[in-house]
Design an enzyme around this catalytic site. Structure first.
Site, PDB file in Angstrom:
ATOM      1  N   SER A  86      -9.829  -0.646   6.740  1.00 14.01           N
ATOM      2  CA  SER A  86      -9.644  -0.621   5.557  1.00 14.01           C
ATOM      3  C   SER A  86      -8.626  -1.373   5.471  1.00 14.01           C
ATOM      4  CB  SER A  86      -7.981   0.495   5.845  1.00 14.01           C
ATOM      5  OG  SER A  86      -8.777   1.647   5.685  1.00 14.01           O
ATOM      6  N   LYS A 113       0.593  -0.734   0.131  1.00 10.60           N
ATOM      7  CA  LYS A 113       0.039  -0.426  -0.027  1.00 10.60           C
ATOM      8  C   LYS A 113       0.862   1.413   0.048  1.00 10.60           C
ATOM      9  CE  LYS A 113      -3.909   2.002   2.669  1.00 10.60           C
ATOM     10  NZ  LYS A 113      -4.888   1.258   3.475  1.00 10.60           N
ATOM     11  N   SER A 117      -9.988   1.456   3.015  1.00 16.69           N
ATOM     12  CA  SER A 117      -8.440   2.521   2.352  1.00 16.69           C
ATOM     13  C   SER A 117      -7.366   1.500   1.354  1.00 16.69           C
ATOM     14  CB  SER A 117      -7.730   3.587   3.120  1.00 16.69           C
ATOM     15  OG  SER A 117      -7.125   3.439   3.889  1.00 16.69           O
TER      16      SER A 117
END
Length: 456
Positions: free
Chosen positions: A182, A80, A158
């Site tokens: 997330s 990420k 996210s």
């Protein structure tokens, strides 16, 4: 990757690599080629081609010389876009950090997986500054949910790119963060396994924060076994030490408070069908009211969310300057709400949180887990959310509602795919346990995966 390796789990690839049937260099080149030619170019924000080739070559050499570092040697991993990667700025899904100073070293967990022999393929997209459960990003584009067959649907956030990269078969695992859901939300929306570890289980050094009282990490992958292997490596262990539980000895409690409110019919049906399968396998299932859930949302309504207070403290200077104009307007608006949260209010939130954690712990049996749908709806269409900010806020809250309970109460959790709902989209089954009961949780998830999981 070629069709031969698309969509394979870590365990499947490991067998091929360790047996000499698949060279890590070949696997990495297939992965890089698949990413470059994929129809959705919003999944990755940056490929680490030179690094990936160097790490794959080193892995290949070790394997030929009989010096394998273990089960994960040669396995590709995506990160990420908020984990520090040596030599690159950490942009956290934003363009305002594009000119930030390059990281002097990798984040600790990046180092840990490199030490286990894993190959860093690239950075994946995310909600800007990790502040949304939907996964939209106006700067780098929004990765589309690959499970959708009717309209463009959101990936969840996210950790949006993490989920889509794995669900599309580009990598077998991606590491995300989870502050309000997330890891678990995009895993549920994309039919994946998502493990949110207890806060503090892994080092956070080199990870761009959102709210340090809530931030945690975890893998998005294709099986619980894959998550167990990665968990061990992220903790610097040479091999996993999780023991598979006996389903007949497990118990779950299903809350009747909040988590099923306004649940889509398809989600409720998939969840209830899963409970039937679990009961048939000998798992004890009971239902109970959790008044603490209502109290949790009451304190949020009175003082504001804990995540918003801490996000504002982190970004207040940025919001007061010209950088705010270059940020996602929805992230700016949500973060600015933290300005209204007073110090007294913030401290009261923390005090209430501590009490609610104790209250809930007293309602859960010593060998019990908590189970409910990861999200009360399947992944919605993207276009209406891009066009209507009020709808965005409403859907974002509902999307985060079930998972944020676990962050607030300091739980660990695993989202497992348990069927499909509207439009054939995946539904997630969330199994949670109190903080630092990760071994027990993962052992239960190993035992229940084949009963619960219905990959789509």
């Amino acid at each position: 990757m070629t069709q031969t390796h698309l969509g394979k789990s870590i365990a499947q690839l490991s067998v091929l690599i360790q047996s000499g049937s698949l060279d890590p260099v070949t696997l990495v080149e297939e992965s890089l080629d698949a990413i470059r030619t994929h129809k959705d170019q919003a999944i990755f924000t940056r490929l680490l081609e030179e690094r990936a080739r160097e790490e794959a070559t080193a892995s290949s050499r070790r394997l030929r010389e009989g010096r394998s570092r273990g089960l994960l040697d040669g396995i590709p991993v995506a990160w990420k876009d908020l984990f520090a990667i040596r030599g690159l700025p950490t942009t956290a899904g934003s363009i305002v950090l594009a000119d930030a100073a390059p990281a002097q070293e990798d984040a600790d967990v990046v180092k840990a997986l490199k030490a286990a022999g894993m190959v860093a393929i690239g950075r994946v997209n995310m909600s800007e500054f990790a502040f949304s459960g939907l996964g939209l990003n106006p700067h780098y584009g929004t990765p589309l949910n690959p499970r959708a067959t009717d309209v463009g649907r959101i990936p969840g956030g996210s950790s949006s790119g993490s989920a889509v990269a794995v669900a599309s078969g580009l990598v077998p695992v991606s590491i995300g963060t989870d502050t309000g859901g997330s890891v678990r939300i995009p895993s549920a929306f994309n039919g994946l396994v998502g493990y949110k570890a207890s806060r503090g289980r892994y080092s956070m050094a080199g990870v761009f924060p959102l709210a340090t009282s809530l931030d945690s990490l975890g893998p998005l992958c294709r099986s619980v076994q894959d998550a167990v292997w990665v968990d061990a490596a992220m903790r610097g262990r040479a091999a996993p030490d999780i023991i598979r539980a006996n389903p007949a000895g497990l118990s779950v409690v299903v809350p009747t408070t909040v988590v099923m409110d306004d649940a889509e019919d398809g989600v409720a049906e998939a969840f209830e069908a899963t409970l039937v399968r679990l009961s048939a396998a000998g798992v004890k299932v009971r239902r109970a009211a959790f008044p603490a859930f209502d109290s949790l949302f009451q304190v949020m309504a009175e003082h504001g969310p804990l995540v918003t207070a801490e996000a504002f403290a982190l970004h207040h200077r940025r919001l007061a300057g010209p950088e705010a104009e270059a940020m996602d307007r929805r992230v700016v608006a949500r973060t600015r709400l933290g300005e209204k949260i007073t110090l007294v209010g913030y401290l009261e939130i923390l005090q209430v949180r501590e009490q609610l954690i104790k209250d809930v712990a007293g309602m859960i049996g010593p060998n019990e887990f908590i189970a409910y749908p990861t999200v009360a709806h399947v992944a919605p269409a993207l276009a209406p959310l891009e066009e209507d900010d009020e709808l965005f806020v409403k859907v974002n809250f509902k999307t985060l509602r079930n998972t944020l309970i676990g962050n607030f109460l300091d739980w660990c959790g695993v989202s497992l795919p348990c069927g499909t709902g509207s439009a054939g989209m995946p539904v997630g089954f969330l199994l949670s346990a109190p903080k630092e009961q990760d071994e027990r949780l993962l052992g239960a998830a190993l035992a229940l995966e084949d009963i619960v999981a219905k990959l789509v």
